[in-house]
Design a protein around this motif. Structure first.
Motif, PDB file in Angstrom:
ATOM      1  N   PHE A  14      -3.742  -2.754   5.189  1.00 55.75           N
ATOM      2  CA  PHE A  14      -2.661  -2.033   4.505  1.00 55.75           C
ATOM      3  C   PHE A  14      -2.754  -2.114   2.980  1.00 55.75           C
ATOM      4  CE2 PHE A  14       2.028  -2.241   3.323  1.00 55.75           C
ATOM      5  CZ  PHE A  14       2.144  -0.871   3.171  1.00 55.75           C
ATOM      6  N   PRO A  15      -2.894  -3.304   2.371  1.00 53.12           N
ATOM      7  CA  PRO A  15      -2.960  -3.333   0.901  1.00 53.12           C
ATOM      8  C   PRO A  15      -4.169  -2.598   0.339  1.00 53.12           C
ATOM      9  CG  PRO A  15      -3.524  -5.478   1.805  1.00 53.12           C
ATOM     10  CD  PRO A  15      -2.961  -4.662   2.935  1.00 53.12           C
ATOM     11  N   GLY A  16      -5.283  -2.634   1.040  1.00 51.54           N
ATOM     12  CA  GLY A  16      -6.456  -1.911   0.573  1.00 51.54           C
ATOM     13  C   GLY A  16      -6.226  -0.410   0.560  1.00 51.54           C
ATOM     14  N   ALA A  17      -5.534   0.090   1.599  1.00 51.29           N
ATOM     15  CA  ALA A  17      -5.243   1.520   1.652  1.00 51.29           C
ATOM     16  C   ALA A  17      -4.306   1.928   0.519  1.00 51.29           C
ATOM     17  CB  ALA A  17      -4.622   1.869   3.006  1.00 51.29           C
ATOM     18  N   VAL A  18      -3.293   1.106   0.256  1.00 46.12           N
ATOM     19  CA  VAL A  18      -2.345   1.410  -0.823  1.00 46.12           C
ATOM     20  C   VAL A  18      -3.059   1.384  -2.170  1.00 46.12           C
ATOM     21  CG1 VAL A  18      -0.265   0.643  -2.018  1.00 46.12           C
ATOM     22  CG2 VAL A  18      -0.367   0.548   0.475  1.00 46.12           C
ATOM     23  N   ALA A  19      -3.880   0.352  -2.387  1.00 47.08           N
ATOM     24  CA  ALA A  19      -4.608   0.237  -3.653  1.00 47.08           C
ATOM     25  C   ALA A  19      -5.546   1.423  -3.853  1.00 47.08           C
ATOM     26  CB  ALA A  19      -5.384  -1.074  -3.685  1.00 47.08           C
ATOM     27  N   ALA A  20      -6.213   1.841  -2.778  1.00 43.56           N
ATOM     28  CA  ALA A  20      -7.122   2.981  -2.881  1.00 43.56           C
ATOM     29  C   ALA A  20      -6.367   4.257  -3.242  1.00 43.56           C
ATOM     30  CB  ALA A  20      -7.874   3.161  -1.567  1.00 43.56           C
ATOM     31  N   ILE A  38      -3.575   4.437  -4.922  1.00 44.33           N
ATOM     32  CA  ILE A  38      -3.150   4.324  -6.318  1.00 44.33           C
ATOM     33  C   ILE A  38      -4.308   4.639  -7.265  1.00 44.33           C
ATOM     34  CG2 ILE A  38      -2.331   2.699  -8.079  1.00 44.33           C
ATOM     35  CD1 ILE A  38      -0.804   1.255  -5.841  1.00 44.33           C
ATOM     36  N   LEU A  39      -5.494   4.146  -6.921  1.00 38.69           N
ATOM     37  CA  LEU A  39      -6.662   4.341  -7.780  1.00 38.69           C
ATOM     38  C   LEU A  39      -7.326   5.702  -7.596  1.00 38.69           C
ATOM     39  CD1 LEU A  39      -8.278   0.813  -7.378  1.00 38.69           C
ATOM     40  CD2 LEU A  39      -6.962   1.652  -9.328  1.00 38.69           C
ATOM     41  N   GLY A  40      -6.929   6.409  -6.540  1.00 37.94           N
ATOM     42  CA  GLY A  40      -7.507   7.716  -6.301  1.00 37.94           C
ATOM     43  C   GLY A  40      -8.900   7.673  -5.706  1.00 37.94           C
ATOM     44  N   VAL A  41      -9.217   6.615  -4.974  1.00 37.25           N
ATOM     45  CA  VAL A  41     -10.532   6.499  -4.342  1.00 37.25           C
ATOM     46  C   VAL A  41     -10.365   6.609  -2.831  1.00 37.25           C
ATOM     47  CG1 VAL A  41     -11.431   5.083  -6.222  1.00 37.25           C
ATOM     48  CG2 VAL A  41     -10.381   3.967  -4.253  1.00 37.25           C
ATOM     49  N   SER A  42     -11.479   6.481  -2.098  1.00 35.07           N
ATOM     50  CA  SER A  42     -11.463   6.626  -0.647  1.00 35.07           C
ATOM     51  C   SER A  42     -10.564   5.584   0.000  1.00 35.07           C
ATOM     52  CB  SER A  42     -12.881   6.492  -0.096  1.00 35.07           C
ATOM     53  OG  SER A  42     -12.873   6.401   1.310  1.00 35.07           O
ATOM     54  N   ILE A  43      -9.610   6.050   0.798  1.00 28.57           N
ATOM     55  CA  ILE A  43      -8.682   5.133   1.462  1.00 28.57           C
ATOM     56  C   ILE A  43      -9.393   4.270   2.512  1.00 28.57           C
ATOM     57  CG2 ILE A  43      -6.697   5.047   3.041  1.00 28.57           C
ATOM     58  CD1 ILE A  43      -5.472   7.307   1.432  1.00 28.57           C
ATOM     59  N   PRO A  44     -10.280   4.831   3.366  1.00 34.93           N
ATOM     60  CA  PRO A  44     -11.012   3.956   4.294  1.00 34.93           C
ATOM     61  C   PRO A  44     -11.832   2.883   3.581  1.00 34.93           C
ATOM     62  CG  PRO A  44     -11.198   6.236   4.984  1.00 34.93           C
ATOM     63  CD  PRO A  44     -10.555   6.250   3.640  1.00 34.93           C
ATOM     64  N   LEU A  45     -12.417   3.234   2.419  1.00 38.50           N
ATOM     65  CA  LEU A  45     -13.182   2.251   1.664  1.00 38.50           C
ATOM     66  C   LEU A  45     -12.282   1.132   1.159  1.00 38.50           C
ATOM     67  CD1 LEU A  45     -15.805   1.306   0.323  1.00 38.50           C
ATOM     68  CD2 LEU A  45     -15.246   2.785  -1.629  1.00 38.50           C
ATOM     69  N   GLY A  46     -11.121   1.487   0.641  1.00 37.15           N
ATOM     70  CA  GLY A  46     -10.182   0.466   0.181  1.00 37.15           C
ATOM     71  C   GLY A  46      -9.718  -0.430   1.314  1.00 37.15           C
ATOM     72  N   ALA A  47      -9.428   0.168   2.476  1.00 36.64           N
ATOM     73  CA  ALA A  47      -9.002  -0.616   3.636  1.00 36.64           C
ATOM     74  C   ALA A  47     -10.106  -1.562   4.087  1.00 36.64           C
ATOM     75  CB  ALA A  47      -8.595   0.312   4.774  1.00 36.64           C
ATOM     76  N   ALA A  48     -11.352  -1.086   4.068  1.00 38.83           N
ATOM     77  CA  ALA A  48     -12.483  -1.918   4.495  1.00 38.83           C
ATOM     78  C   ALA A  48     -12.685  -3.092   3.551  1.00 38.83           C
ATOM     79  CB  ALA A  48     -13.750  -1.072   4.571  1.00 38.83           C
ATOM     80  N   SER A  82       5.386  -1.191  -4.364  1.00 29.53           N
ATOM     81  CA  SER A  82       6.576  -1.270  -5.208  1.00 29.53           C
ATOM     82  C   SER A  82       6.261  -1.133  -6.688  1.00 29.53           C
ATOM     83  CB  SER A  82       7.303  -2.600  -4.954  1.00 29.53           C
ATOM     84  OG  SER A  82       6.505  -3.693  -5.394  1.00 29.53           O
ATOM     85  N   VAL A  83       5.053  -1.527  -7.098  1.00 29.54           N
ATOM     86  CA  VAL A  83       4.689  -1.437  -8.514  1.00 29.54           C
ATOM     87  C   VAL A  83       3.766  -0.263  -8.797  1.00 29.54           C
ATOM     88  CG1 VAL A  83       4.934  -3.929  -8.812  1.00 29.54           C
ATOM     89  CG2 VAL A  83       2.691  -2.978  -8.250  1.00 29.54           C
ATOM     90  N   ALA A  84       3.551   0.603  -7.801  1.00 31.00           N
ATOM     91  CA  ALA A  84       2.630   1.729  -7.966  1.00 31.00           C
ATOM     92  C   ALA A  84       3.134   2.672  -9.048  1.00 31.00           C
ATOM     93  CB  ALA A  84       2.480   2.484  -6.657  1.00 31.00           C
TER      94      ALA A  84
END
Length: 271
Positions: free
Chosen positions: A46-52, A54-64, A105-107
């Motif tokens: 979950f946090p990786g998907a949210v961070a991805a 926010i950063l505008g990058v691949s959501i699966p990559l952030g989750a991984a 919350s801080v996005a």
């Protein structure tokens, strides 16, 4: 020349692929008793998907990336004699979800958290299909080439070690497949409901058949059926697709349990 699929056609293909993948890897989860770990891992993505997002990058990559990082932390905690795998999984679950909520919350921009939590299968793309299909091919190859090792180490790790084999190899393969599956099926059932599609069909297969080879056929079939029926139900009754798919998977498990209990009663009366 074939016409391109519409959004519902893409969703249908995705739920079939995700259901088959979840069933295959779910057999590994059930045999190795990794259900709680899998639930923790679904939260860890979950946090990786949210961070991805926010950063505008691949959501699966952030989750991984998030899953790999939290797995490393969990493995370190699990090796402490005073802790153990259960404690490590619990820490990973709570830390992952709390970190995701904090990032949201801080996005600096609005993030659709609900799509990460329960999935948004009607918005899948061909890239999502390619990812799920790729992980499915890898899972099938691992079972074909190393299935006996995975089952042996799951049933008797001490015996596997006495045979001169290294148990960390099937363990690493298992963790990698579970992590890949959790990331791949996130568009279908999200970070929270993913454990239902992974565990329930495989657990139902274990109630219906005894040989692990048959489980590898029954569990994917039940997983695909969960996806198809859940997606159709969501369309007919205007339900959330991820929740409907998870509920169908759980219902199939309940039916398998009932069938097993009924068969046991009949056999007892016959004797």
């Amino acid at each position: 020349m074939s016409l391109p699929l519409d959004f519902f056609g893409l969703a249908m293909v995705e739920v079939v692929l995700a259901g088959v993948l979840a069933g295959l890897v779910g057999v590994l989860v059930v045999l190795r008793e990794r259900a709680f770990f899998t639930m923790s891992l679904t939260h860890a993505t979950f946090p990786g998907a949210v961070a991805a997002a926010i950063l505008g990058v691949s959501i699966p990559l952030g989750a991984a990336v998030a899953a790999v990082g939290l797995i490393a932390i969990a493995v370190g905690i699990g090796r402490m004699r005073s802790q153990g795998p259960a404690v490590a999984s619990g820490v990973m679950l709570t830390a992952g979800f709390a970190l995701g909520a904090f990032l949201q919350s801080v996005a600096p921009l609005a993030v659709d958290v609900e799509s990460f939590l329960v999935g948004q299968v009607l918005a899948v793309t061909t890239a999502d299909l390619a990812l799920t299909a790729g992980v499915l091919v890898v899972a099938a190859l691992v079972w074909a080439l190393a299935g006996a090792h995975l089952v042996f180490s799951s049933a008797d790790e001490a015996g596997y070690r006495r045979a001169g084999l290294a148990p960390w190899i099937p363990e690493t393969l298992s963790l990698a497949l579970i992590a890949g599956t959790v990331v791949a099926i996130m568009p279908v059932v999200g970070a929270i409901l993913g454990v239902a599609l992974i565990v329930a069909p495989a657990a139902a297969a274990r109630l219906l058949v005894r040989d692990w080879r048959w489980m590898l056929l029954v569990a994917p079939a039940l997983g695909a059926a969960s996806g198809v029926v859940g997606l159709l139900a969501s369309r007919w009754f205007d339900l959330a697709a991820g929740g409907a798919i998870a509920l169908v998977a759980v219902l199939l498990y309940a039916l398998a349990w009932s069938a097993r209990a009924l068969r046991g009663t009949i056999e007892a009366r016959t004797r």
